[in-house]
Motif scaffolding. Sequence first.
Motif, short mmCIF file in Angstrom:
data_model
loop_
_atom_site.label_atom_id
_atom_site.label_comp_id
_atom_site.label_asym_id
_atom_site.label_seq_id
_atom_site.Cartn_x
_atom_site.Cartn_y
_atom_site.Cartn_z
N ARG A 71 6.47 -36.16 -24.43
CA ARG A 71 5.75 -36.31 -23.16
C ARG A 71 6.73 -36.35 -21.99
NH1 ARG A 71 0.41 -38.01 -23.44
NH2 ARG A 71 -0.37 -38.42 -25.54
N ILE A 72 7.83 -37.08 -22.16
CA ILE A 72 8.83 -37.17 -21.09
C ILE A 72 9.44 -35.80 -20.82
CG2 ILE A 72 11.09 -38.12 -20.50
CD1 ILE A 72 10.24 -40.65 -22.07
N ASP A 73 9.76 -35.07 -21.89
CA ASP A 73 10.34 -33.73 -21.73
C ASP A 73 9.39 -32.81 -20.97
OD1 ASP A 73 12.62 -34.49 -23.04
OD2 ASP A 73 12.07 -33.59 -24.97
N ALA A 74 8.10 -32.91 -21.29
CA ALA A 74 7.12 -32.06 -20.62
C ALA A 74 7.04 -32.38 -19.13
CB ALA A 74 5.75 -32.23 -21.26
N LEU A 75 7.06 -33.68 -18.80
CA LEU A 75 7.02 -34.07 -17.39
C LEU A 75 8.28 -33.64 -16.65
CD1 LEU A 75 5.50 -37.67 -17.70
CD2 LEU A 75 4.40 -35.65 -16.69
N GLU A 76 9.44 -33.80 -17.29
CA GLU A 76 10.69 -33.39 -16.65
C GLU A 76 10.73 -31.88 -16.43
OE1 GLU A 76 13.74 -34.90 -19.18
OE2 GLU A 76 13.76 -36.89 -18.21
N SER A 77 10.19 -31.14 -17.39
CA SER A 77 10.14 -29.69 -17.24
C SER A 77 9.25 -29.29 -16.07
CB SER A 77 9.61 -29.06 -18.54
OG SER A 77 9.48 -27.67 -18.40
N GLU A 78 8.11 -29.96 -15.93
CA GLU A 78 7.22 -29.65 -14.81
C GLU A 78 7.86 -30.02 -13.48
OE1 GLU A 78 3.41 -31.37 -15.33
OE2 GLU A 78 2.86 -30.08 -17.03
N ASN A 79 8.55 -31.16 -13.45
CA ASN A 79 9.24 -31.55 -12.21
C ASN A 79 10.32 -30.55 -11.83
OD1 ASN A 79 7.74 -33.88 -11.77
ND2 ASN A 79 9.11 -35.18 -12.99
N ALA A 80 11.04 -30.06 -12.84
CA ALA A 80 12.07 -29.05 -12.58
C ALA A 80 11.45 -27.77 -12.04
CB ALA A 80 12.85 -28.76 -13.86
N ASP A 81 10.31 -27.37 -12.59
CA ASP A 81 9.63 -26.17 -12.11
C ASP A 81 9.17 -26.33 -10.66
OD1 ASP A 81 9.97 -24.81 -14.46
OD2 ASP A 81 8.02 -25.38 -15.31
N LEU A 82 8.68 -27.55 -10.34
CA LEU A 82 8.25 -27.80 -8.97
C LEU A 82 9.42 -27.71 -8.00
CD1 LEU A 82 5.72 -30.75 -9.45
CD2 LEU A 82 5.18 -28.45 -8.62
N ARG A 83 10.58 -28.21 -8.42
CA ARG A 83 11.76 -28.17 -7.55
C ARG A 83 12.24 -26.74 -7.32
NH1 ARG A 83 13.15 -32.86 -10.52
NH2 ARG A 83 14.52 -31.66 -11.91
N THR A 84 11.99 -25.87 -8.27
CA THR A 84 12.43 -24.47 -8.12
C THR A 84 11.38 -23.61 -7.44
OG1 THR A 84 11.61 -23.93 -10.34
CG2 THR A 84 13.92 -24.61 -10.14
#
Length: 312
Positions: A124-137
Amino acid sequence: MGSNEADGLPDPGRVSTAEDLAAGLKQLLNHQRLTGKAVAEKTGLANSTISTAINGKTVPRRDTVDEIVRAGCGQDPKPWLDAWERAKRDKRKKTSVEELAALVDGMESRIDSLDAALRDAVARIDALESENADLRTGKSVAKLGEERQARASVATDRVMELLQALSQIDVGPKQKWLQDTRAGLDRGPEPEWHHAEVDSWRRMRSSLIDALRFASVDIIDDDLRLRLSDAIQMMEFYGGPEKHAGQAESVTRIIAVQGALEATGAYRRGQELPSLSPDFLDTLEFANMYEEEIDIISGSRGNKSSWGNQGG
Protein backbone atom coordinates in the motif's frame (compact mmCIF):
# COMPACT_ATOMS: atom_id res chain seq x y z
CA MET A 1 -22.97 -15.63 43.14
CA GLY A 2 -23.72 -13.11 45.81
CA SER A 3 -25.57 -9.85 45.29
CA ASN A 4 -24.60 -6.25 45.89
CA GLU A 5 -28.19 -5.11 46.29
CA ALA A 6 -31.02 -6.25 48.49
CA ASP A 7 -33.14 -6.61 45.37
CA GLY A 8 -31.04 -9.46 44.02
CA LEU A 9 -28.68 -7.84 41.53
CA PRO A 10 -25.54 -9.97 41.12
CA ASP A 11 -22.30 -8.65 42.58
CA PRO A 12 -19.56 -8.48 39.89
CA GLY A 13 -17.02 -8.07 42.69
CA ARG A 14 -17.44 -11.77 43.47
CA VAL A 15 -16.51 -12.86 39.95
CA SER A 16 -13.16 -14.58 39.58
CA THR A 17 -13.66 -17.24 36.86
CA ALA A 18 -15.31 -17.62 33.46
CA GLU A 19 -18.04 -19.65 35.15
CA ASP A 20 -18.64 -16.89 37.72
CA LEU A 21 -18.83 -14.28 34.97
CA ALA A 22 -21.32 -16.30 32.94
CA ALA A 23 -23.47 -17.00 36.01
CA GLY A 24 -23.43 -13.32 36.93
CA LEU A 25 -24.44 -12.18 33.47
CA LYS A 26 -27.20 -14.78 33.36
CA GLN A 27 -28.46 -13.67 36.78
CA LEU A 28 -28.37 -10.05 35.63
CA LEU A 29 -30.52 -10.86 32.60
CA ASN A 30 -32.94 -12.87 34.72
CA HIS A 31 -33.19 -10.09 37.29
CA GLN A 32 -34.02 -7.60 34.56
CA ARG A 33 -36.47 -10.13 33.06
CA LEU A 34 -34.61 -9.99 29.76
CA THR A 35 -34.24 -12.81 27.27
CA GLY A 36 -31.18 -13.25 25.13
CA LYS A 37 -33.27 -12.22 22.12
CA ALA A 38 -34.31 -8.99 23.84
CA VAL A 39 -30.70 -8.14 24.69
CA ALA A 40 -29.69 -8.94 21.11
CA GLU A 41 -32.27 -6.48 19.81
CA LYS A 42 -31.04 -3.78 22.20
CA THR A 43 -27.34 -4.28 21.51
CA GLY A 44 -27.14 -5.56 17.95
CA LEU A 45 -25.19 -8.59 19.16
CA ALA A 46 -25.95 -11.99 17.65
CA ASN A 47 -28.09 -14.36 19.73
CA SER A 48 -25.26 -16.90 19.55
CA THR A 49 -22.85 -14.35 21.03
CA ILE A 50 -25.08 -13.76 24.05
CA SER A 51 -25.71 -17.47 24.50
CA THR A 52 -21.97 -18.17 24.47
CA ALA A 53 -21.34 -15.36 26.97
CA ILE A 54 -23.67 -16.89 29.56
CA ASN A 55 -22.79 -20.58 29.11
CA GLY A 56 -19.51 -20.34 31.06
CA LYS A 57 -17.39 -22.40 28.66
CA THR A 58 -15.13 -19.52 27.73
CA VAL A 59 -14.45 -15.87 28.53
CA PRO A 60 -16.45 -13.68 26.13
CA ARG A 61 -15.00 -10.65 24.40
CA ARG A 62 -14.61 -7.55 26.54
CA ASP A 63 -16.86 -5.46 24.28
CA THR A 64 -19.51 -8.20 24.45
CA VAL A 65 -19.65 -7.91 28.25
CA ASP A 66 -19.78 -4.12 27.95
CA GLU A 67 -22.70 -4.24 25.49
CA ILE A 68 -24.71 -6.78 27.49
CA VAL A 69 -24.33 -4.90 30.77
CA ARG A 70 -24.56 -1.32 29.52
CA ALA A 71 -26.88 -1.37 26.52
CA GLY A 72 -28.72 -4.60 27.24
CA CYS A 73 -29.30 -4.27 30.98
CA GLY A 74 -28.77 -0.57 31.65
CA GLN A 75 -26.12 -1.15 34.33
CA ASP A 76 -22.72 0.44 35.01
CA PRO A 77 -20.25 -1.65 32.99
CA LYS A 78 -17.11 -0.70 34.97
CA PRO A 79 -17.40 -3.34 37.75
CA TRP A 80 -18.27 -5.96 35.16
CA LEU A 81 -15.28 -5.08 32.99
CA ASP A 82 -13.08 -5.43 36.08
CA ALA A 83 -14.71 -8.83 36.62
CA TRP A 84 -13.94 -9.70 32.99
CA GLU A 85 -10.26 -8.93 33.60
CA ARG A 86 -10.19 -11.29 36.59
CA ALA A 87 -11.91 -14.05 34.62
CA LYS A 88 -9.47 -13.55 31.76
CA ARG A 89 -6.47 -13.88 34.07
CA ASP A 90 -7.95 -17.01 35.63
CA LYS A 91 -8.55 -18.52 32.19
CA ARG A 92 -4.96 -17.88 31.23
CA LYS A 93 -3.68 -19.63 34.37
CA LYS A 94 -5.91 -22.65 33.82
CA THR A 95 -5.08 -23.13 30.16
CA SER A 96 -4.62 -26.83 29.55
CA VAL A 97 -1.43 -28.45 28.37
CA GLU A 98 -3.23 -29.31 25.12
CA GLU A 99 -4.19 -25.68 24.52
CA LEU A 100 -0.67 -24.52 25.25
CA ALA A 101 0.73 -27.11 22.86
CA ALA A 102 -1.74 -25.94 20.22
CA LEU A 103 -0.71 -22.35 20.82
CA VAL A 104 2.97 -23.17 20.38
CA ASP A 105 2.16 -25.19 17.27
CA GLY A 106 0.30 -22.24 15.80
CA MET A 107 2.96 -19.61 16.36
CA GLU A 108 4.54 -20.30 12.98
CA SER A 109 1.21 -19.59 11.30
CA ARG A 110 0.84 -16.44 13.39
CA ILE A 111 4.26 -15.22 12.26
CA ASP A 112 3.43 -16.01 8.64
CA SER A 113 0.20 -14.05 8.93
CA LEU A 114 1.94 -11.05 10.47
CA ASP A 115 4.52 -11.20 7.71
CA ALA A 116 1.71 -11.21 5.15
CA ALA A 117 0.08 -8.21 6.82
CA LEU A 118 3.43 -6.39 6.77
CA ARG A 119 3.86 -7.10 3.06
CA ASP A 120 0.31 -5.85 2.52
CA ALA A 121 1.14 -2.57 4.28
CA VAL A 122 4.37 -2.18 2.30
CA ALA A 123 2.46 -2.73 -0.94
CA ARG A 124 0.00 0.00 0.00
CA ILE A 125 2.81 2.40 0.88
CA ASP A 126 4.63 1.63 -2.39
CA ALA A 127 1.45 2.31 -4.35
CA LEU A 128 0.93 5.67 -2.64
CA GLU A 129 4.57 6.67 -3.14
CA SER A 130 4.34 5.74 -6.81
CA GLU A 131 1.24 7.89 -7.24
CA ASN A 132 2.88 10.81 -5.44
CA ALA A 133 5.91 10.49 -7.71
CA ASP A 134 3.65 10.51 -10.78
CA LEU A 135 1.90 13.63 -9.53
CA ARG A 136 5.24 15.39 -9.04
CA THR A 137 6.22 14.59 -12.63
CA GLY A 138 3.04 16.14 -13.95
CA LYS A 139 0.68 13.21 -14.38
CA SER A 140 -2.90 14.40 -13.94
CA VAL A 141 -5.15 13.27 -11.12
CA ALA A 142 -7.65 12.08 -13.73
CA LYS A 143 -5.01 9.87 -15.35
CA LEU A 144 -4.04 8.40 -11.98
CA GLY A 145 -7.71 7.71 -11.31
CA GLU A 146 -8.00 5.82 -14.58
CA GLU A 147 -4.95 3.74 -13.75
CA ARG A 148 -6.24 3.00 -10.26
CA GLN A 149 -9.58 1.92 -11.73
CA ALA A 150 -7.79 -0.35 -14.19
CA ARG A 151 -5.79 -1.96 -11.38
CA ALA A 152 -9.00 -2.40 -9.38
CA SER A 153 -10.62 -4.17 -12.32
CA VAL A 154 -7.70 -6.58 -12.60
CA ALA A 155 -7.72 -7.09 -8.82
CA THR A 156 -11.43 -7.86 -8.83
CA ASP A 157 -10.92 -10.55 -11.47
CA ARG A 158 -8.08 -11.97 -9.41
CA VAL A 159 -10.22 -11.96 -6.25
CA MET A 160 -12.95 -13.92 -8.03
CA GLU A 161 -10.39 -16.43 -9.28
CA LEU A 162 -8.89 -16.94 -5.83
CA LEU A 163 -12.28 -17.28 -4.14
CA GLN A 164 -13.25 -19.96 -6.64
CA ALA A 165 -9.97 -21.77 -5.94
CA LEU A 166 -10.57 -21.62 -2.18
CA SER A 167 -14.05 -23.08 -2.63
CA GLN A 168 -12.56 -26.09 -4.43
CA ILE A 169 -9.97 -27.08 -1.82
CA ASP A 170 -10.69 -30.51 -0.40
CA VAL A 171 -11.32 -30.89 3.31
CA GLY A 172 -8.26 -31.34 5.50
CA PRO A 173 -6.84 -34.85 6.08
CA LYS A 174 -8.20 -35.17 9.62
CA GLN A 175 -11.65 -33.89 8.68
CA LYS A 176 -11.76 -36.25 5.73
CA TRP A 177 -10.98 -39.22 7.98
CA LEU A 178 -13.71 -38.18 10.41
CA GLN A 179 -16.27 -37.72 7.65
CA ASP A 180 -15.53 -41.14 6.16
CA THR A 181 -15.68 -42.81 9.58
CA ARG A 182 -19.00 -41.17 10.45
CA ALA A 183 -20.35 -42.22 7.06
CA GLY A 184 -19.65 -45.84 8.00
CA LEU A 185 -16.56 -46.33 5.86
CA ASP A 186 -13.97 -48.58 7.44
CA ARG A 187 -10.92 -46.35 7.71
CA GLY A 188 -9.52 -48.19 10.74
CA PRO A 189 -8.32 -46.42 13.88
CA GLU A 190 -7.38 -42.78 13.58
CA PRO A 191 -3.87 -42.67 12.14
CA GLU A 192 -0.97 -40.68 13.48
CA TRP A 193 -1.04 -37.87 11.01
CA HIS A 194 2.08 -37.30 9.00
CA HIS A 195 3.13 -33.68 9.32
CA ALA A 196 3.94 -33.57 5.61
CA GLU A 197 0.34 -34.44 4.70
CA VAL A 198 -1.21 -31.86 7.00
CA ASP A 199 1.41 -29.22 6.21
CA SER A 200 0.83 -29.60 2.47
CA TRP A 201 -2.88 -28.91 2.97
CA ARG A 202 -2.13 -25.94 5.21
CA ARG A 203 0.37 -24.45 2.78
CA MET A 204 -2.02 -24.69 -0.16
CA ARG A 205 -4.82 -23.10 1.83
CA SER A 206 -2.61 -20.39 3.35
CA SER A 207 -1.05 -19.45 0.01
CA LEU A 208 -4.50 -18.83 -1.51
CA ILE A 209 -5.61 -16.77 1.50
CA ASP A 210 -2.41 -14.70 1.34
CA ALA A 211 -2.90 -14.15 -2.40
CA LEU A 212 -6.46 -13.03 -1.71
CA ARG A 213 -5.21 -10.57 0.88
CA PHE A 214 -2.68 -9.08 -1.55
CA ALA A 215 -5.20 -8.89 -4.40
CA SER A 216 -7.56 -6.91 -2.17
CA VAL A 217 -4.94 -4.16 -1.83
CA ASP A 218 -5.99 -2.71 -5.19
CA ILE A 219 -9.73 -2.91 -4.48
CA ILE A 220 -10.83 0.72 -4.29
CA ASP A 221 -14.27 0.16 -2.76
CA ASP A 222 -13.96 0.32 1.04
CA ASP A 223 -17.05 -1.79 1.72
CA LEU A 224 -15.88 -4.59 -0.56
CA ARG A 225 -12.39 -4.51 0.91
CA LEU A 226 -13.90 -4.82 4.39
CA ARG A 227 -16.08 -7.74 3.28
CA LEU A 228 -13.00 -9.51 1.91
CA SER A 229 -11.12 -8.78 5.14
CA ASP A 230 -13.97 -10.35 7.15
CA ALA A 231 -13.92 -13.44 4.93
CA ILE A 232 -10.17 -13.79 5.41
CA GLN A 233 -10.59 -13.40 9.17
CA MET A 234 -13.14 -16.22 9.22
CA MET A 235 -10.92 -18.56 7.21
CA GLU A 236 -7.86 -17.82 9.34
CA PHE A 237 -9.68 -18.29 12.65
CA TYR A 238 -11.81 -21.26 11.62
CA GLY A 239 -11.03 -22.85 14.98
CA GLY A 240 -13.64 -20.53 16.53
CA PRO A 241 -16.68 -21.80 14.63
CA GLU A 242 -15.26 -25.31 15.00
CA LYS A 243 -14.96 -25.00 18.78
CA HIS A 244 -18.13 -23.08 19.59
CA ALA A 245 -20.56 -24.33 16.94
CA GLY A 246 -19.08 -27.65 15.83
CA GLN A 247 -18.70 -26.15 12.36
CA ALA A 248 -16.07 -27.83 10.22
CA GLU A 249 -13.31 -25.84 8.52
CA SER A 250 -14.74 -26.63 5.09
CA VAL A 251 -18.15 -25.23 6.07
CA THR A 252 -16.59 -22.05 7.48
CA ARG A 253 -14.55 -21.64 4.30
CA ILE A 254 -17.60 -22.05 2.05
CA ILE A 255 -19.62 -19.52 4.09
CA ALA A 256 -16.74 -17.03 3.89
CA VAL A 257 -16.15 -17.60 0.19
CA GLN A 258 -19.84 -17.43 -0.70
CA GLY A 259 -20.27 -14.12 1.15
CA ALA A 260 -17.18 -12.67 -0.53
CA LEU A 261 -18.20 -13.93 -3.98
CA GLU A 262 -21.67 -12.45 -3.69
CA ALA A 263 -20.24 -9.09 -2.63
CA THR A 264 -17.58 -9.06 -5.35
CA GLY A 265 -20.11 -10.05 -7.99
CA ALA A 266 -22.47 -7.26 -6.94
CA TYR A 267 -19.61 -4.75 -7.05
CA ARG A 268 -18.66 -5.81 -10.57
CA ARG A 269 -22.27 -5.36 -11.69
CA GLY A 270 -22.38 -1.88 -10.16
CA GLN A 271 -24.88 -2.95 -7.49
CA GLU A 272 -24.96 -2.40 -3.75
CA LEU A 273 -23.25 -5.10 -1.74
CA PRO A 274 -25.78 -7.64 -0.40
CA SER A 275 -26.51 -7.81 3.31
CA LEU A 276 -24.46 -10.25 5.33
CA SER A 277 -26.18 -13.59 5.87
CA PRO A 278 -26.89 -14.84 9.42
CA ASP A 279 -24.42 -17.69 8.82
CA PHE A 280 -21.72 -15.21 7.80
CA LEU A 281 -22.36 -13.00 10.84
CA ASP A 282 -22.38 -15.89 13.30
CA THR A 283 -19.24 -17.43 11.81
CA LEU A 284 -17.44 -14.08 11.90
CA GLU A 285 -18.44 -13.59 15.53
CA PHE A 286 -17.09 -17.02 16.50
CA ALA A 287 -13.87 -16.28 14.61
CA ASN A 288 -13.48 -12.96 16.43
CA MET A 289 -14.21 -14.67 19.73
CA TYR A 290 -11.52 -17.24 19.00
CA GLU A 291 -9.02 -14.48 18.29
CA GLU A 292 -9.88 -12.98 21.68
CA GLU A 293 -9.30 -16.35 23.34
CA ILE A 294 -5.90 -16.62 21.70
CA ASP A 295 -5.01 -13.20 23.04
CA ILE A 296 -6.14 -14.23 26.52
CA ILE A 297 -4.07 -17.40 26.47
CA SER A 298 -0.97 -15.87 24.90
CA GLY A 299 -1.20 -12.59 26.78
CA SER A 300 -0.85 -10.66 23.51
CA ARG A 301 -3.26 -8.36 21.73
CA GLY A 302 -4.22 -7.70 18.13
CA ASN A 303 -2.28 -10.39 16.27
CA LYS A 304 -4.14 -12.28 13.54
CA SER A 305 -3.48 -15.75 12.25
CA SER A 306 -4.80 -19.25 12.25
CA TRP A 307 -3.60 -21.42 15.11
CA GLY A 308 -4.59 -24.11 17.50
CA ASN A 309 -5.67 -27.64 16.76
CA GLN A 310 -6.26 -26.81 13.11
CA GLY A 311 -4.62 -29.74 11.45
CA GLY A 312 -7.54 -30.14 9.05
